[in-house]
Design a protein around this motif. Sequence first.
Motif, PDB file in Angstrom:
ATOM      1  N   GLY A 123       0.795  -1.220   0.000  1.00  0.00           N
ATOM      2  CA  GLY A 123       0.000   0.000   0.000  1.00  0.00           C
ATOM      3  C   GLY A 123       0.826   1.268   0.000  1.00  0.00           C
ATOM      4  O   GLY A 123       0.285   2.364  -0.212  1.00  0.00           O
ATOM      5  N   GLU A 124       2.133   1.158   0.230  1.00  0.00           N
ATOM      6  CA  GLU A 124       3.008   2.326   0.233  1.00  0.00           C
ATOM      7  C   GLU A 124       3.607   2.604  -1.144  1.00  0.00           C
ATOM      8  O   GLU A 124       4.375   3.552  -1.302  1.00  0.00           O
ATOM      9  N   ALA A 125       3.271   1.771  -2.128  1.00  0.00           N
ATOM     10  CA  ALA A 125       3.829   1.916  -3.471  1.00  0.00           C
ATOM     11  C   ALA A 125       2.715   2.175  -4.474  1.00  0.00           C
ATOM     12  O   ALA A 125       1.759   1.411  -4.563  1.00  0.00           O
ATOM     13  N   GLU A 126       2.844   3.243  -5.242  1.00  0.00           N
ATOM     14  CA  GLU A 126       1.926   3.550  -6.336  1.00  0.00           C
ATOM     15  C   GLU A 126       2.582   3.091  -7.641  1.00  0.00           C
ATOM     16  O   GLU A 126       3.474   3.754  -8.174  1.00  0.00           O
ATOM     17  N   VAL A 127       2.166   1.943  -8.135  1.00  0.00           N
ATOM     18  CA  VAL A 127       2.759   1.412  -9.363  1.00  0.00           C
ATOM     19  C   VAL A 127       2.325   2.272 -10.549  1.00  0.00           C
ATOM     20  O   VAL A 127       1.132   2.525 -10.740  1.00  0.00           O
ATOM     21  N   ILE A 128       3.295   2.723 -11.349  1.00  0.00           N
ATOM     22  CA  ILE A 128       2.975   3.586 -12.488  1.00  0.00           C
ATOM     23  C   ILE A 128       3.308   2.934 -13.828  1.00  0.00           C
ATOM     24  O   ILE A 128       2.911   3.464 -14.878  1.00  0.00           O
ATOM     25  N   GLY A 129       4.011   1.799 -13.817  1.00  0.00           N
ATOM     26  CA  GLY A 129       4.287   1.153 -15.093  1.00  0.00           C
ATOM     27  C   GLY A 129       5.364   0.091 -15.016  1.00  0.00           C
ATOM     28  O   GLY A 129       5.940  -0.157 -13.947  1.00  0.00           O
ATOM     29  N   LEU A 130       5.616  -0.530 -16.158  1.00  0.00           N
ATOM     30  CA  LEU A 130       6.617  -1.586 -16.273  1.00  0.00           C
ATOM     31  C   LEU A 130       7.662  -1.180 -17.312  1.00  0.00           C
ATOM     32  O   LEU A 130       7.369  -0.466 -18.261  1.00  0.00           O
ATOM     33  N   LEU A 131       8.876  -1.682 -17.119  1.00  0.00           N
ATOM     34  CA  LEU A 131       9.931  -1.561 -18.117  1.00  0.00           C
ATOM     35  C   LEU A 131      10.118  -2.912 -18.798  1.00  0.00           C
ATOM     36  O   LEU A 131       9.631  -3.937 -18.297  1.00  0.00           O
ATOM     37  N   PRO A 132      10.809  -2.978 -19.931  1.00  0.00           N
ATOM     38  CA  PRO A 132      10.981  -4.252 -20.635  1.00  0.00           C
ATOM     39  C   PRO A 132      11.699  -5.294 -19.791  1.00  0.00           C
ATOM     40  O   PRO A 132      12.558  -4.970 -18.962  1.00  0.00           O
ATOM     41  N   GLN A 133      11.349  -6.542 -20.014  1.00  0.00           N
ATOM     42  CA  GLN A 133      12.008  -7.636 -19.305  1.00  0.00           C
ATOM     43  C   GLN A 133      13.493  -7.675 -19.649  1.00  0.00           C
ATOM     44  O   GLN A 133      13.905  -7.341 -20.758  1.00  0.00           O
ATOM     45  N   TYR A 134      14.279  -8.116 -18.669  1.00  0.00           N
ATOM     46  CA  TYR A 134      15.724  -8.243 -18.856  1.00  0.00           C
ATOM     47  C   TYR A 134      16.150  -9.616 -18.336  1.00  0.00           C
ATOM     48  O   TYR A 134      15.790 -10.003 -17.229  1.00  0.00           O
ATOM     49  N   THR A 135      16.924 -10.350 -19.146  1.00  0.00           N
ATOM     50  CA  THR A 135      17.378 -11.685 -18.761  1.00  0.00           C
ATOM     51  C   THR A 135      18.802 -11.608 -18.242  1.00  0.00           C
ATOM     52  O   THR A 135      19.709 -11.150 -18.946  1.00  0.00           O
ATOM     53  N   THR A 136      19.014 -12.059 -17.007  1.00  0.00           N
ATOM     54  CA  THR A 136      20.327 -11.979 -16.377  1.00  0.00           C
ATOM     55  C   THR A 136      21.208 -13.153 -16.793  1.00  0.00           C
ATOM     56  O   THR A 136      20.739 -14.150 -17.345  1.00  0.00           O
ATOM     57  N   VAL A 137      22.487 -13.034 -16.482  1.00  0.00           N
ATOM     58  CA  VAL A 137      23.433 -14.101 -16.778  1.00  0.00           C
ATOM     59  C   VAL A 137      23.082 -15.382 -16.032  1.00  0.00           C
ATOM     60  O   VAL A 137      23.444 -16.480 -16.452  1.00  0.00           O
ATOM     61  N   THR A 138      22.350 -15.253 -14.927  1.00  0.00           N
ATOM     62  CA  THR A 138      21.919 -16.420 -14.156  1.00  0.00           C
ATOM     63  C   THR A 138      20.556 -16.937 -14.612  1.00  0.00           C
ATOM     64  O   THR A 138      19.951 -17.767 -13.953  1.00  0.00           O
ATOM     65  N   GLN A 139      20.091 -16.424 -15.759  1.00  0.00           N
ATOM     66  CA  GLN A 139      18.877 -16.898 -16.425  1.00  0.00           C
ATOM     67  C   GLN A 139      17.583 -16.589 -15.664  1.00  0.00           C
ATOM     68  O   GLN A 139      16.627 -17.362 -15.693  1.00  0.00           O
ATOM     69  N   PHE A 140      17.564 -15.442 -14.986  1.00  0.00           N
ATOM     70  CA  PHE A 140      16.312 -14.916 -14.465  1.00  0.00           C
ATOM     71  C   PHE A 140      15.759 -13.920 -15.476  1.00  0.00           C
ATOM     72  O   PHE A 140      16.472 -13.009 -15.918  1.00  0.00           O
ATOM     73  N   VAL A 141      14.497 -14.098 -15.869  1.00  0.00           N
ATOM     74  CA  VAL A 141      13.829 -13.174 -16.784  1.00  0.00           C
ATOM     75  C   VAL A 141      13.089 -12.165 -15.900  1.00  0.00           C
ATOM     76  O   VAL A 141      12.035 -12.472 -15.331  1.00  0.00           O
ATOM     77  N   VAL A 142      13.654 -10.969 -15.792  1.00  0.00           N
ATOM     78  CA  VAL A 142      13.244 -10.003 -14.769  1.00  0.00           C
ATOM     79  C   VAL A 142      12.350  -8.921 -15.369  1.00  0.00           C
ATOM     80  O   VAL A 142      12.696  -8.289 -16.371  1.00  0.00           O
ATOM     81  N   THR A 143      11.203  -8.689 -14.720  1.00  0.00           N
ATOM     82  CA  THR A 143      10.325  -7.581 -15.088  1.00  0.00           C
ATOM     83  C   THR A 143      10.517  -6.443 -14.089  1.00  0.00           C
ATOM     84  O   THR A 143      10.239  -6.609 -12.901  1.00  0.00           O
ATOM     85  N   PRO A 144      10.996  -5.273 -14.517  1.00  0.00           N
ATOM     86  CA  PRO A 144      11.102  -4.124 -13.615  1.00  0.00           C
ATOM     87  C   PRO A 144       9.744  -3.422 -13.478  1.00  0.00           C
ATOM     88  O   PRO A 144       9.149  -3.018 -14.476  1.00  0.00           O
ATOM     89  N   VAL A 145       9.275  -3.310 -12.250  1.00  0.00           N
ATOM     90  CA  VAL A 145       8.007  -2.648 -11.940  1.00  0.00           C
ATOM     91  C   VAL A 145       8.340  -1.299 -11.298  1.00  0.00           C
ATOM     92  O   VAL A 145       8.997  -1.242 -10.259  1.00  0.00           O
ATOM     93  N   VAL A 146       7.907  -0.213 -11.922  1.00  0.00           N
ATOM     94  CA  VAL A 146       8.245   1.130 -11.449  1.00  0.00           C
ATOM     95  C   VAL A 146       7.111   1.662 -10.577  1.00  0.00           C
ATOM     96  O   VAL A 146       5.930   1.577 -10.943  1.00  0.00           O
ATOM     97  N   ALA A 147       7.480   2.186  -9.401  1.00  0.00           N
ATOM     98  CA  ALA A 147       6.474   2.690  -8.463  1.00  0.00           C
ATOM     99  C   ALA A 147       6.969   3.941  -7.766  1.00  0.00           C
ATOM    100  O   ALA A 147       8.179   4.117  -7.547  1.00  0.00           O
TER     101      ALA A 147
END
Length: 229
Positions: A123-147
């Motif tokens: 409840g302390e975060a106002e989500v305003i959007g997402l950035l493109p997914q990024y795949t790390t060298v350790t094979q995590f497909v990461v979605t950045p959520v901007v708030a």
Amino acid sequence: MSRLPVFDPEELPVIAAVGDLPPVPAERLTPAALRERFRAPPAWQPELLADRPGLQRTPARASVLVALVLRDELTVLLTRRTDHLRHHAGQISFPGGRAEPGDADALATALREAQEEVGLAPGEAEVIGLLPQYTTVTQFVVTPVVALVTPAFTLRPDPGEVDEVFEVPLAFLMNPAHHERRGIEIEGATREFFSMPWSGADALGASRRYFIWGATAAMLRNFYRFLSA
């Protein structure tokens, strides 16, 4: 590659100048402007979508929370991971982690992980959007959520995962004059990555240097491209 080589990224040379681009104008770094940018995004292309192939493992979904703290000058909330973690130990990162079966979507993963890692309630975060997914060298497909996050929150870092929580001015990170490109030779190929060193005060007020690099710096670079488009 079954194991990743161990190296100190700060000791690697800067191999390319990347400060020839203009900083994001100050008027685009206000809460209202950021909300509008995500509501009606421009045509743009992310600069970076993945690290070079690293660990041979099944990709896993993950999310991070790019928490912009509503101070007089917006700041980005970052953590330094503990040294004993299996992946990305000791590195600077956004709060976040692997998706769990009960998570409804990437947004739910980011908010849950932020609460578990640093005590930031959803409840302390106002989500305003997402950035493109990024795949790390350790094979995590990461979605950045901007708030956007109110500064009244009380931090409760999980000592098992987070060694330190700190904030960096958003304007500093959105200025390519502070972006570096470094490289290392691995198995005959050059692996390049961005870094964004920052000197600031820690939680006790002492001055120290923070070395932001790798996937975190790549996602911030994409954020820069999004805001400067």
